[in-house]
Design an enzyme around this catalytic site. Structure first.
Site, PDB file in Angstrom:
ATOM      1  N   GLU A 186      13.082  24.705  53.112  1.00  0.00           N
ATOM      2  CA  GLU A 186      13.208  23.750  52.018  1.00  0.00           C
ATOM      3  C   GLU A 186      12.826  22.368  52.554  1.00  0.00           C
ATOM      4  O   GLU A 186      13.354  21.911  53.567  1.00  0.00           O
ATOM      5  CB  GLU A 186      14.644  23.764  51.465  1.00  0.00           C
ATOM      6  N   ARG A 187      11.887  21.733  51.880  1.00  0.00           N
ATOM      7  CA  ARG A 187      11.359  20.430  52.295  1.00  0.00           C
ATOM      8  C   ARG A 187      10.694  20.505  53.675  1.00  0.00           C
ATOM      9  O   ARG A 187      10.729  19.544  54.443  1.00  0.00           O
ATOM     10  CB  ARG A 187      12.441  19.349  52.291  1.00  0.00           C
ATOM     11  N   LYS A 306      27.588  22.118  52.336  1.00  0.00           N
ATOM     12  CA  LYS A 306      27.219  21.394  51.117  1.00  0.00           C
ATOM     13  C   LYS A 306      28.007  22.062  50.006  1.00  0.00           C
ATOM     14  O   LYS A 306      27.774  23.232  49.705  1.00  0.00           O
ATOM     15  CB  LYS A 306      25.720  21.516  50.873  1.00  0.00           C
ATOM     16  N   GLU A 310      24.658  19.764  43.547  1.00  0.00           N
ATOM     17  CA  GLU A 310      23.439  20.424  43.066  1.00  0.00           C
ATOM     18  C   GLU A 310      23.633  21.924  42.892  1.00  0.00           C
ATOM     19  O   GLU A 310      22.820  22.728  43.343  1.00  0.00           O
ATOM     20  CB  GLU A 310      22.272  20.138  44.023  1.00  0.00           C
ATOM     21  N   ARG A 343      29.419  17.570  53.915  1.00  0.00           N
ATOM     22  CA  ARG A 343      28.467  16.584  53.410  1.00  0.00           C
ATOM     23  C   ARG A 343      29.005  15.789  52.225  1.00  0.00           C
ATOM     24  O   ARG A 343      29.674  16.343  51.350  1.00  0.00           O
ATOM     25  CB  ARG A 343      27.154  17.272  53.022  1.00  0.00           C
ATOM     26  N   LYS A 379      24.473  10.642  54.056  1.00  0.00           N
ATOM     27  CA  LYS A 379      23.057  10.266  54.169  1.00  0.00           C
ATOM     28  C   LYS A 379      22.932   8.762  54.403  1.00  0.00           C
ATOM     29  O   LYS A 379      23.807   7.998  54.025  1.00  0.00           O
ATOM     30  CB  LYS A 379      22.296  10.643  52.894  1.00  0.00           C
ATOM     31  N   ASP A 384      18.953   9.243  48.169  1.00  0.00           N
ATOM     32  CA  ASP A 384      18.429  10.485  48.723  1.00  0.00           C
ATOM     33  C   ASP A 384      17.208  10.278  49.604  1.00  0.00           C
ATOM     34  O   ASP A 384      16.110  10.665  49.214  1.00  0.00           O
ATOM     35  CB  ASP A 384      18.086  11.436  47.555  1.00  0.00           C
ATOM     36  N   GLU A 406      23.497  11.145  58.302  1.00  0.00           N
ATOM     37  CA  GLU A 406      22.470  12.180  58.162  1.00  0.00           C
ATOM     38  C   GLU A 406      21.149  11.489  57.844  1.00  0.00           C
ATOM     39  O   GLU A 406      21.040  10.760  56.860  1.00  0.00           O
ATOM     40  CB  GLU A 406      22.848  13.158  57.040  1.00  0.00           C
ATOM     41  N   GLU A 412      10.159  14.401  53.166  1.00  0.00           N
ATOM     42  CA  GLU A 412      10.162  14.827  51.761  1.00  0.00           C
ATOM     43  C   GLU A 412       9.660  13.724  50.834  1.00  0.00           C
ATOM     44  O   GLU A 412       8.947  13.999  49.870  1.00  0.00           O
ATOM     45  CB  GLU A 412      11.597  15.232  51.373  1.00  0.00           C
ATOM     46  N   HIS A 540      12.551   6.683  43.865  1.00  0.00           N
ATOM     47  CA  HIS A 540      12.544   8.008  43.246  1.00  0.00           C
ATOM     48  C   HIS A 540      11.536   8.141  42.112  1.00  0.00           C
ATOM     49  O   HIS A 540      11.853   8.601  41.014  1.00  0.00           O
ATOM     50  CB  HIS A 540      13.945   8.348  42.719  1.00  0.00           C
ATOM     51  N   TRP A 562      17.730  12.841  37.341  1.00  0.00           N
ATOM     52  CA  TRP A 562      16.640  13.434  38.109  1.00  0.00           C
ATOM     53  C   TRP A 562      15.290  12.832  37.705  1.00  0.00           C
ATOM     54  O   TRP A 562      14.269  13.149  38.283  1.00  0.00           O
ATOM     55  CB  TRP A 562      16.603  14.968  37.917  1.00  0.00           C
TER      56      TRP A 562
HETATM   57  O1  GCW Z   1      16.809  15.506  49.008  1.00  0.00           O
HETATM   58  C1  GCW Z   1      17.407  16.504  48.253  1.00  0.00           C
HETATM   59  C2  GCW Z   1      16.430  17.605  48.343  1.00  0.00           C
HETATM   60  C3  GCW Z   1      17.044  18.980  48.255  1.00  0.00           C
HETATM   61  C4  GCW Z   1      18.189  19.032  49.260  1.00  0.00           C
HETATM   62  C5  GCW Z   1      19.230  17.989  48.892  1.00  0.00           C
HETATM   63  C6  GCW Z   1      20.387  17.938  49.871  1.00  0.00           C
HETATM   64  C7  GCW Z   1      18.893  20.903  50.579  1.00  0.00           C
HETATM   65  O2  GCW Z   1      15.447  17.441  47.353  1.00  0.00           O
HETATM   66  O3  GCW Z   1      16.040  19.910  48.552  1.00  0.00           O
HETATM   67  O4  GCW Z   1      18.778  20.318  49.312  1.00  0.00           O
HETATM   68  O5  GCW Z   1      18.629  16.716  48.896  1.00  0.00           O
HETATM   69  O6  GCW Z   1      20.355  17.073  50.734  1.00  0.00           O
HETATM   70  O7  GCW Z   1      21.305  18.720  49.776  1.00  0.00           O
END
Ligand code: GCW
Length: 721
Positions: A186-187, A306, A310, A343, A379, A384, A406, A412, A540, A562
């Site tokens: 993923e990413r 996590k 989401e 997280r 993060k 994000d 993080e 990404e 974004h 989103w």
């Molecule tokens: O940045 C977003 C990403 C998701 C990611 C999420 C996260 C793993 O688009 O792909 O999922 O953050 O950090 O949990």
């Protein structure tokens, strides 16, 4: 020359040619990373002649240290050092408390100086003989010292008169792989996952040893193997055997393995009726599962989670808090010395408030409620991993809870693997930011490294950019981001520029003019991306789902937060997200002086203007231009910087092997085209909203807005579920 001689000569010349061609073809594909150990033009007088481990016991870690020295010296000096069993003049002497040092008393550094992972490098006399000592309390400290020494040697730095003490400022320095069990990352923009689950444990790819070497060389001491959007299957015996095989390879290099824990695993794997963390059966299940993991991996690091984010399951599904969820897992790993990294990347499905406020709202009330072995992983910014965000307001706001930072190494949101964006500067900006939560100088770094609140645990996590691509990271310059992450985790106060320089010397060339040129490209690269993608605090605006390319017009996804529109709120009247008192008041989550600075139009820096404020298009900027003029100028500046990077790189032709030179050239061309695309598509959209003419001298976008909207990339790499 007789015929025989002639043939021998021709044959020798051919071999030489073939071997140099072969070296070019094989050696410079980027696989060696920064561990290329390029031969020195001139071997310095101070170069060591032999290496000896002054130990009564040689652990696999010391074996690894010795073999790294032999490999590196063969390459840097032209001949491998002799491995001796007695200390001779100009020897490199490795030793530690743990290996049963066989040295005169007082030679070893004490624990106060070097801790459990630090080391000394010292030019000294032992038994009257001049030697270089690499000494530590632990064997892993010695390995880190060896890599430091080799870094100096291969960078062409002085290795005489050394008097170095180094120890990491954070305890847990982890890569987080977002790798699925089917090898989709993923990413991920560098191929598939390197974890070849299907062939493990029967086949253990030798690449894992090189992965371990590279990570150890920059001080990384943990890796979470699986995606945070997790699959409970990794916790089954079939997979734990595979995990154990990876852990066995990484162990000598001081790297612990961690796994992501899917909160609903008890239901999915064993049919429990609930995953409620307060349910005794659930607690017992996790305890047994954890004990089982430790049977496979006795030094298992712990869980990364996590939850309730989401769509992931979590304690809130049962009306329990994040602390209650984390503490249940923490209790299971505690007897084994493990930790839980929980997280803070959470935002509600109901969108009750500005998304960037939500983690703070959720977590600050829980401060003090987490078990001792829980770290909350935050993060760098509240949204994000965007090209630019302010630092996350949680830093400094949870004095009782160890907060890890993080960072996202994989790009990404900064151009995947083709755009050159050195992230050292992005991370330095965040780490050096002053939260002012405990007076001036409470930097994010000082929170993360535990200095401010004396945290029991400290750590940094980086979302990995590693994949099966031969060059590991998708591009040569993306290797620098992996490198910089490790170096900053070791020392969050380190300078991004120093790190770039040392990476360039090991990766490309030691020539000062080449080092200067490439460092210059790297140092301005991230700001260029900000300029052509999301200048002035915009954020974004990228394509839906895959996040490739511009799509600021999107305003109709399943949920508002989103959509790009949610973040820019552009109307005929103005643009930007009001996060002051008159809007979402997210600015209020920062300490007083920071909040005041950012809430006021007088003092907010241009770089965060539209993050915190909604202003008219003709708003007067600090330099006297209007917002609209400034926005358009930023796009242009971003493109110009990429063009500069292209010509700087072109000037290095002949200094860099052709394989890497050509790839970087091609990637910079892609970056230039895409920077232009970002500018054109964004301007076409903004003009459709503000109806303003372009400032004088600015070229109109070559296509109309519908064209940019029509572009679609269903197969862009790295997508999520
Ligand atoms: O940045 C977003 C990403 C998701 C990611 C999420 C996260 C793993 O688009 O792909 O999922 O953050 O950090 O949990």
């Amino acid at each position: 020359m007789g015929l025989k001689n002639f043939i021998t000569h021709i044959a020798a010349a051919f071999c030489l040619l073939a071997s140099s061609l072969f070296q070019q073809a094989v050696a410079e594909d980027g696989y060696e990373l920064w561990l290329r150990y390029e031969k020195l033009e001139q071997v310095p007088k101070s170069a060591p002649r032999s290496v000896v481990a002054a130990c009564s016991d040689l652990s696999p870690t010391l074996d690894a240290a010795l073999s790294e020295i032999l490999r590196a010296s063969a390459s840097i000096l032209g001949t491998p050092l002799k491995q001796g069993d007695r200390i001779s003049r100009h020897a490199l002497v490795l030793t530690s408390e743990a290996c049963g040092a066989t040295l005169p008393n007082g030679t070893l550094p004490n624990a106060d100086e070097v801790g459990t992972e630090g080391y000394v490098l010292q030019s000294t006399l032992i038994n009257g003989k001049p030697v270089t000592l690499i000494a530590a309390q632990s064997d892993i400290g010695v390995l880190y010292g060896v890599f430091d020494y080799l870094r100096r040697m291969s960078s062409g730095e002085a290795i005489a008169d050394l008097d170095v003490i180094s120890r990491p400022k954070t305890q847990l320095r982890l890569l987080n792989h977002w790798d699925n069990l089917d090898r989709h990352v993923e990413r991920g923009y560098s191929g598939q996952s390197i974890w070849d689950w299907h062939r493990l444990p029967g086949y253990v790819d030798p690449r894992y040893t090189d992965y371990a070497r590279a990570n150890a060389s920059i001080g990384i001491n943990g890796t979470s193997l699986t995606n945070v959007n997790s699959d409970a299957t990794v916790l089954t015996p079939h997979y734990l055997e595979k995990v154990a095989a990876i852990a066995d390879v990484l162990r000598p290099y001081g790297i612990k393995v961690y796994l992501t824990a899917r909160f609903s695993a008890p239901i999915e794997l064993d049919g429990l009726a609930t995953a409620d963390p307060l349910d005794p059966a659930v607690q017992t299940w996790w305890q047994a599962k954890t004990d089982e993991i430790y049977d496979y991996v006795p030094d298992f690091g712990g869980f990364l989670v996590k939850a309730n984010s989401e769509g992931q399951p979590g304690p809130q599904d049962y009306g329990r808090s994040h602390a209650e969820g984390a503490n249940m897992l923490a209790k299971a790993v505690a007897p084994h010395g493990g930790v839980v990294m929980w997280r803070a990347f959470v935002y509600s499905a109901e969108e009750p408030e500005d998304r960037v406020r939500q983690a703070y709202t959720e977590f600050v009330p829980l401060d003090g409620q987490f078990a001792e072995n829980v770290l909350v992983q935050v993060k760098n910014g509240p949204l994000d991993f965007q090209p630019r965000e302010p630092f996350h307001p949680l830093f400094g706001a949870m004095p009782e809870t160890p907060l890890m930072i993080e960072l996202q190494i994989t790009k990404e949101y900064l151009g995947f693997s083709t755009h050159l964006a050195y992230l050292g500067t992005l991370w330095e900006e965040v780490l050096a930011a002053d939260t002012k939560t405990k007076g001036d100088g409470t930097t994010v770094a000082s929170v993360v490294d535990g200095e401010t609140y004396d945290y029991a645990y400290t750590g940094m996590a980086g979302v990995s950019n590693i994949g099966t691509d031969r060059n590991w990271a998708g591009s040569i310059f993306d290797q620098a981001n992996w490198y910089a992450f490790g170096r900053l985790a070791w020392n969050p106060d380190a300078s991004a520029e120093d790190i770039a320089r040392e990476w360039v010397k090991q990766t490309f060339s030691r020539k000062p003019e080449v080092v200067d040129e490439i460092t210059d490209m790297m140092m301005k690269s991230r700001e260029a991306v900000v300029d052509y993608m999301t200048p002035l605090g915009l954020t974004h605006l990228m394509g839906t789902g895959h996040h490739y390319g511009p799509a600021p017009w999107v305003d109709d996804l399943g949920r508002a937060d989103w959509t790009p529109y949610y973040y820019h709120k552009a109307t005929r009247g103005g643009i930007g997200f009001d996060r002051t008192e008159t809007g979402s008041d997210a600015v209020d989550q920062y300490a007083g002086p920071v909040a005041q600075e950012w809430a006021s139009l007088e003092t907010v820096p241009d770089s965060l203007l539209l993050w915190f404020h909604h202003v008219p298009w003709d708003y007067e900027m600090q330099d006297g231009s209007t917002l609209w003029q400034s926005l358009v100028a930023h796009y242009a500046r971003g493109i110009t910087t990429v063009a500069e990077m292209q010509s700087e790189w072109a000037s290095l032709k002949g200094e860099i092997d052709s394989e890497r030179f050509n790839q970087v050239t091609d990637y910079l061309n892609i970056q230039h085209e895409e920077a232009q695309w970002w500018r054109d598509a964004s301007i076409a959209y903004w003009q459709s909203i503000n109806q303003l003419p372009l400032p004088a001298g600015e070229a109109p976008p070559p296509h109309d807005l519908d064209y940019y909207k029509s572009l679609s990339f269903p197969n862009a790499p790295g997508q999520g579920e």
